[in-house]
Structure formats: structure tokens, C-alpha cells
Motif scaffolding. Structure first.
Motif, PDB file in Angstrom:
ATOM      1  N   GLU A  55      27.903  39.554   2.206  1.00 49.86           N
ATOM      2  CA  GLU A  55      28.472  38.442   1.299  1.00 49.86           C
ATOM      3  C   GLU A  55      29.628  38.575   0.936  1.00 49.86           C
ATOM      4  N   CYS A  56      30.654  38.753   1.770  1.00 42.45           N
ATOM      5  CA  CYS A  56      32.125  38.773   1.350  1.00 42.45           C
ATOM      6  C   CYS A  56      32.857  38.096   2.482  1.00 42.45           C
ATOM      7  N   ASP A  57      34.133  37.711   2.232  1.00 40.46           N
ATOM      8  CA  ASP A  57      34.990  37.159   3.326  1.00 40.46           C
ATOM      9  C   ASP A  57      35.458  38.066   3.916  1.00 40.46           C
ATOM     10  N   THR A  58      35.687  37.823   5.425  1.00 42.50           N
ATOM     11  CA  THR A  58      36.261  38.696   6.390  1.00 42.50           C
ATOM     12  C   THR A  58      37.726  39.469   6.015  1.00 42.50           C
ATOM     13  N   LYS A  59      38.564  38.583   5.155  1.00 43.35           N
ATOM     14  CA  LYS A  59      39.695  39.349   4.799  1.00 43.35           C
ATOM     15  C   LYS A  59      39.536  40.471   3.700  1.00 43.35           C
ATOM     16  N   GLU A  60      38.299  40.553   3.182  1.00 40.18           N
ATOM     17  CA  GLU A  60      38.189  41.791   2.276  1.00 40.18           C
ATOM     18  C   GLU A  60      37.843  43.061   3.287  1.00 40.18           C
ATOM     19  N   ILE A  61      37.381  42.886   4.494  1.00 39.16           N
ATOM     20  CA  ILE A  61      36.755  44.191   4.996  1.00 39.16           C
ATOM     21  C   ILE A  61      37.581  44.519   6.440  1.00 39.16           C
ATOM     22  N   ALA A  62      38.642  43.532   6.471  1.00 38.20           N
ATOM     23  CA  ALA A  62      39.600  43.735   7.817  1.00 38.20           C
ATOM     24  C   ALA A  62      40.620  44.660   7.247  1.00 38.20           C
ATOM     25  N   LEU A  63      41.101  45.335   8.436  1.00 39.63           N
ATOM     26  CA  LEU A  63      42.417  46.057   8.149  1.00 39.63           C
ATOM     27  C   LEU A  63      43.245  45.633   9.343  1.00 39.63           C
ATOM     28  N   LYS A 100      45.760  25.207   6.254  1.00 39.89           N
ATOM     29  CA  LYS A 100      46.069  24.134   4.931  1.00 39.89           C
ATOM     30  C   LYS A 100      45.465  22.699   5.306  1.00 39.89           C
ATOM     31  N   SER A 101      46.282  22.238   6.611  1.00 36.68           N
ATOM     32  CA  SER A 101      45.920  20.705   6.729  1.00 36.68           C
ATOM     33  C   SER A 101      44.783  20.494   7.572  1.00 36.68           C
ATOM     34  N   ARG A 102      44.393  21.501   8.300  1.00 36.42           N
ATOM     35  CA  ARG A 102      43.151  21.137   9.292  1.00 36.42           C
ATOM     36  C   ARG A 102      42.057  22.357   9.030  1.00 36.42           C
ATOM     37  N   PRO A 103      41.485  22.678   7.626  1.00 32.02           N
ATOM     38  CA  PRO A 103      40.546  23.642   7.609  1.00 32.02           C
ATOM     39  C   PRO A 103      39.437  24.003   8.276  1.00 32.02           C
ATOM     40  N   GLU A 104      39.094  22.535   8.660  1.00 31.70           N
ATOM     41  CA  GLU A 104      37.737  22.551   9.503  1.00 31.70           C
ATOM     42  C   GLU A 104      37.991  22.986  11.085  1.00 31.70           C
ATOM     43  N   GLU A 105      39.399  23.207  11.459  1.00 28.57           N
ATOM     44  CA  GLU A 105      39.571  23.554  12.847  1.00 28.57           C
ATOM     45  C   GLU A 105      40.322  24.825  12.893  1.00 28.57           C
ATOM     46  N   CYS A 106      40.895  25.214  11.891  1.00 32.85           N
ATOM     47  CA  CYS A 106      41.912  26.389  11.848  1.00 32.85           C
ATOM     48  C   CYS A 106      41.619  27.317  10.802  1.00 32.85           C
ATOM     49  N   LYS A 107      41.118  28.461  10.651  1.00 33.77           N
ATOM     50  CA  LYS A 107      40.572  29.461   9.890  1.00 33.77           C
ATOM     51  C   LYS A 107      41.266  30.511   9.899  1.00 33.77           C
ATOM     52  N   ILE A 108      41.887  31.154   8.945  1.00 31.26           N
ATOM     53  CA  ILE A 108      42.598  32.479   8.639  1.00 31.26           C
ATOM     54  C   ILE A 108      41.390  33.327   8.426  1.00 31.26           C
ATOM     55  N   ILE A 109      41.356  34.200   9.405  1.00 29.71           N
ATOM     56  CA  ILE A 109      40.065  35.314   9.340  1.00 29.71           C
ATOM     57  C   ILE A 109      40.654  36.488   8.399  1.00 29.71           C
ATOM     58  N   ALA A 110      41.870  36.883   8.640  1.00 28.03           N
ATOM     59  CA  ALA A 110      42.470  38.240   7.806  1.00 28.03           C
ATOM     60  C   ALA A 110      43.885  37.930   7.817  1.00 28.03           C
ATOM     61  N   GLU A 111      44.471  38.189   6.733  1.00 33.00           N
ATOM     62  CA  GLU A 111      45.766  38.391   6.219  1.00 33.00           C
ATOM     63  C   GLU A 111      45.953  39.855   6.206  1.00 33.00           C
ATOM     64  N   ASN A 112      46.992  40.516   6.780  1.00 35.61           N
ATOM     65  CA  ASN A 112      47.192  41.880   6.783  1.00 35.61           C
ATOM     66  C   ASN A 112      48.390  42.240   6.047  1.00 35.61           C
ATOM     67  N   LYS A 113      48.386  43.288   5.347  1.00 29.94           N
ATOM     68  CA  LYS A 113      49.388  43.798   4.282  1.00 29.94           C
ATOM     69  C   LYS A 113      50.997  43.842   5.447  1.00 29.94           C
ATOM     70  N   ASP A 114      50.820  44.083   6.599  1.00 34.01           N
ATOM     71  CA  ASP A 114      52.100  43.981   7.457  1.00 34.01           C
ATOM     72  C   ASP A 114      52.613  42.646   7.851  1.00 34.01           C
ATOM     73  N   GLY A 115      51.986  41.539   7.248  1.00 36.23           N
ATOM     74  CA  GLY A 115      52.272  40.434   7.048  1.00 36.23           C
ATOM     75  C   GLY A 115      51.581  39.459   8.625  1.00 36.23           C
ATOM     76  N   SER A 116      50.909  40.216   9.622  1.00 39.67           N
ATOM     77  CA  SER A 116      50.286  39.788  10.486  1.00 39.67           C
ATOM     78  C   SER A 116      48.899  38.946   9.915  1.00 39.67           C
ATOM     79  N   ILE A 117      48.533  38.149  10.956  1.00 34.91           N
ATOM     80  CA  ILE A 117      47.216  37.651  10.511  1.00 34.91           C
ATOM     81  C   ILE A 117      46.181  37.415  11.785  1.00 34.91           C
TER      82      ILE A 117
END
Length: 161
Positions: A55-63, A100-117
Motif C-alpha cells: 500500500e505505497c506509491d511506486t516512487k517510494e520503493i523505486a531506485l 500534470k495536464s493529462r494525469p489520466e493518460e500520463c503517470k510518473i511512476i518514479a522520480e529518481n535522485k539523479d533527475g531521471s524519471i
């Protein structure tokens, strides 16, 4: 995609979840889970299923991936979405705006410390568009028309003749 094993195991422990529970809830076998825990690598869809279990967001467990200069597009034949792993700044900015403008179509799964997504987008957004190739003759003709239009505008002050 890489899994933050320590963080995930900590979350499993907090929720009293065993590997057998994950197998039952997700269909990911204990052997596959052991491989993921040993190697840290997994597919985005697997990351999403594992995130649901604790029960967490993918961003919390992704590297972040080890490769800091690679852009990757991945999709399954006849699938509806593509997974993007991006390190190029201008592409990241564009995808972030779309999320941000189309959240139903485009989802950010992970934002990494190095700036990659890592993001998920509809497959029909993926295009391969090579630039048009013109002959020298066509280039000269286009330049002639462009220069002629500029000359006419400068002399008449009109956009169109």
C-alpha cells in the motif's frame, strides 16, 4: 527499473507480509521474488503490483537505474501503454508537464535522485518521425519562395499579396 529492497522488506515487516502472501496476492512466485530481491531489477508492472501489496506509491520503493545517460521506451505488443525511462532534461520536462495536464493518460511512476524519471504513457503517443529530406533543387525553390515572400512583405507591409 530497480527495487529498493531494504525499504520494501521494511514495509513488508511493518505489515506482517511474507513472500508467500505476495505470491498469493500478485501471482509473482517466491522464486521470482527471491531473484528480484537478489538482483534489484524488475519490470514496471511488477513494481506496481509490489507497491499495491504494501500500500505505497511506486516512487517510494523505486531506485534509479545505474545508467545515467540512457532513454528507454518499452512496450508490449498489443499493449495500451508504454513505459519511458528518461534522463534527457527536455524530454523529462515535457513528460512532467503532460503528467500534470493529462494525469489520466500520463503517470510518473518514479522520480529518481539523479533527475531521471520513469513514466507510463499511451502507446499511440510514441512516434518515429524522421526529418523530411529534400533535394538541392527543392531546397533552392523553398529558399526562393521564402526570400520572395520576405521581399514582398518588406516592400508592401502586407502579410499576403
Amino acid at each position: 527499473m530497480r527495487l529498493n529492497i531494504n525499504k520494501y522488506q521494511e514495509m513488508m515487516q511493518q505489515r506482517n507480509i511474507e513472500k508467500a502472501d505476495i505470491e498469493r496476492m500478485t501471482g509473482i512466485t517466491v522464486q521470482t521474488l527471491d531473484w528480484i530481491f537478489e538482483n534489484e531489477y524488475l519490470e514496471v508492472s511488477t513494481l506496481e503490483r509490489l507497491a499495491q501489496v504494501v500500500e505505497c506509491d511506486t516512487k517510494e520503493i523505486a531506485l534509479p537505474d545505474h545508467y545515467g545517460n540512457e532513454n528507454v521506451i518499452e512496450w508490449v505488443k498489443d499493449g495500451k501503454t508504454a513505459t519511458l525511462s528518461l534522463t534527457q532534461g527536455r524530454t523529462i520536462s515535457r513528460v512532467m508537464k503532460l503528467a500534470k495536464s493529462r494525469p489520466e493518460e500520463c503517470k510518473i511512476i518514479a522520480e529518481n535522485k539523479d533527475g531521471s524519471i520513469c513514466a507510463r504513457v499511451p502507446i499511440n503517443w510514441i512516434r518515429i518521425n524522421p526529418p523530411k529530406q529534400f533535394t538541392d533543387e527543392q531546397k533552392k525553390e523553398m529558399a526562393y519562395r521564402l526570400n520572395g515572400n520576405n521581399f514582398n512583405r518588406a516592400n508592401t507591409g502586407n502579410e499576403m499579396d
